[in-house]
Design an enzyme around this catalytic site. Structure first.
Site, short mmCIF file in Angstrom:
data_model
loop_
_atom_site.label_atom_id
_atom_site.label_comp_id
_atom_site.label_asym_id
_atom_site.label_seq_id
_atom_site.Cartn_x
_atom_site.Cartn_y
_atom_site.Cartn_z
N HIS A 199 -4.80 -41.59 7.87
CA HIS A 199 -5.74 -40.50 7.65
C HIS A 199 -4.95 -39.21 7.43
O HIS A 199 -3.96 -38.95 8.11
CB HIS A 199 -6.64 -40.35 8.88
CG HIS A 199 -7.81 -39.45 8.68
ND1 HIS A 199 -8.98 -39.88 8.11
CD2 HIS A 199 -8.00 -38.14 8.98
CE1 HIS A 199 -9.85 -38.88 8.07
NE2 HIS A 199 -9.26 -37.81 8.59
N SER A 254 -11.94 -36.15 4.58
CA SER A 254 -12.33 -36.31 5.97
C SER A 254 -13.72 -35.68 6.20
O SER A 254 -14.69 -36.10 5.59
CB SER A 254 -11.26 -35.71 6.89
OG SER A 254 -11.46 -36.09 8.23
N ASP A 295 -6.31 -45.98 8.95
CA ASP A 295 -7.23 -44.89 9.29
C ASP A 295 -8.39 -45.47 10.07
O ASP A 295 -9.03 -46.43 9.62
CB ASP A 295 -7.73 -44.24 7.99
CG ASP A 295 -8.70 -43.09 8.24
OD1 ASP A 295 -8.94 -42.72 9.41
OD2 ASP A 295 -9.21 -42.55 7.24
#
Length: 312
Positions: free
Chosen positions: A282, A154, A252
């Protein structure tokens, strides 16, 4: 495919609110930073060492994972996710451990300074200088002197990509490979340019209408989100960058920016491997990698790290 049924159970258990709540970083951190598994149930490694390293501007905690006793090791710098304002060494311990043991790399997890207390470029500078510190402490770390890779999930994937860009420009050390797990690579969300931001915008842990608020903590002080060191997908010259493994998740919002970056790297002659995990959301590392469909992510990471790739 549909969202994995085990992930859907968790999604369905999250209370829904019609009123958007103001995000308070300190409160968000309390929940985000809590690891899923107790330490005795995590992957066991040969040794784990806590260390405070001195770099420009700050003393940064790192956690050093050693897979076994050897004379030398390739190194992997790991930068945790958390939207630049959450996450720490403990929140990602259960992700770093299997990467260490599967790959045989000595892994250094970096507890960089967080926004909004320390906005851009603090996190990037900390990660860059921590990587430089590692190359300057060869004997202490038993580094093989050749292989130092970067990885992150991320926001940490953003930092891995931008550290690679900085290293290319500064030429103080050479990154061997970069691994980007569902990376956040475009922090300009003033308009939804990627289909995945619309398709996966609500109900999959990360909500698209939250992204601007998330990013605002890192971008304090009128930081230009088009700066490639903020949004590496905006970098036009991707030549001579490290080989990349880009992992994305089907559900995501950030899926498409990661896949676009991978495609742009390929067009620039960089060796790139990609994998989209179907039915995943995610943040699936650590939380859902016990499931059969996703447990191979660490073996895939290790295979990439240990593959002989000629750098462009």
């Amino acid at each position: 495919m549909p969202v994995h049924p085990e992930i859907k159970k968790v999604l369905d258990s999250i209370p829904q609110s019609e009123t958007k709540q103001k995000l308070i970083p300190e409160e968000y951190r309390k929940e985000f930073n809590a690891p899923v598994l107790p330490v005795e149930k995590r992957v066991q490694v040969y040794s784990v060492e806590e260390k405070l390293i001195s770099i420009p501007e700050a003393d940064i905690p790192v956690r050093i994972y050693t897979p076994e006793e050897r004379d030398s090791y390739p190194l992997l710098m790991y930068f945790h996710g958390g939207a630049f304002f959450a996450g720490n060494l403990e929140s990602h311990d259960e992700i770093v451990r299997p990467i260490c043991m599967e790959s045989g790399y000595k892994v250094i997890s970096v507890d960089y300074r967080l926004a909004p207390e320390h906005p851009f470029p603090a996190a990037l500078e900390d990660c860059y200088h921590a990587t430089k510190w590692a190359t300057e402490h060869k004997d202490e770390l038993k580094w093989d002197g050749e292989t130092i890779a970067v990885a992150g999930d991320s926001a940490g994937g953003n930092l891995a990509a931008t550290v690679s860009l900085m290293a290319r420009e500064k030429k103080e050390f050479t990154i061997s490979k970069q691994i980007l797990f569902y990376p956040s690579l475009d922090l300009d969300v003033s308009e939804f340019r990627y289909p995945s931001i619309v398709e996966n915008g609500k109900g999959y842990f990360v909500e698209s209408d939250q992204l601007a608020e998330f990013n605002s903590f890192y971008l304090l002080g009128d930081v230009d989100p088009h700066n490639p060191l903020v949004s590496p997908v905006r970098e036009e010259n991707l030549e001579n960058l490290p080989a990349a493994l880009v992992i994305t998740a089907e559900y995501d919002p950030m899926r498409d920016e990661g896949e676009l970056f991978a495609e742009n790297l390929k067009k620039s002659g960089v060796h790139v491997e990609t994998k989209r995990y179907e039915g995943a959301t995610h943040g699936f590392l650590g939380k859902f990698t016990h499931l059969d469909e996703y447990k191979d992510v660490y073996k895939r990471t290790a295979a990439f790290l240990n593959k002989n790739v000629v750098r462009s």
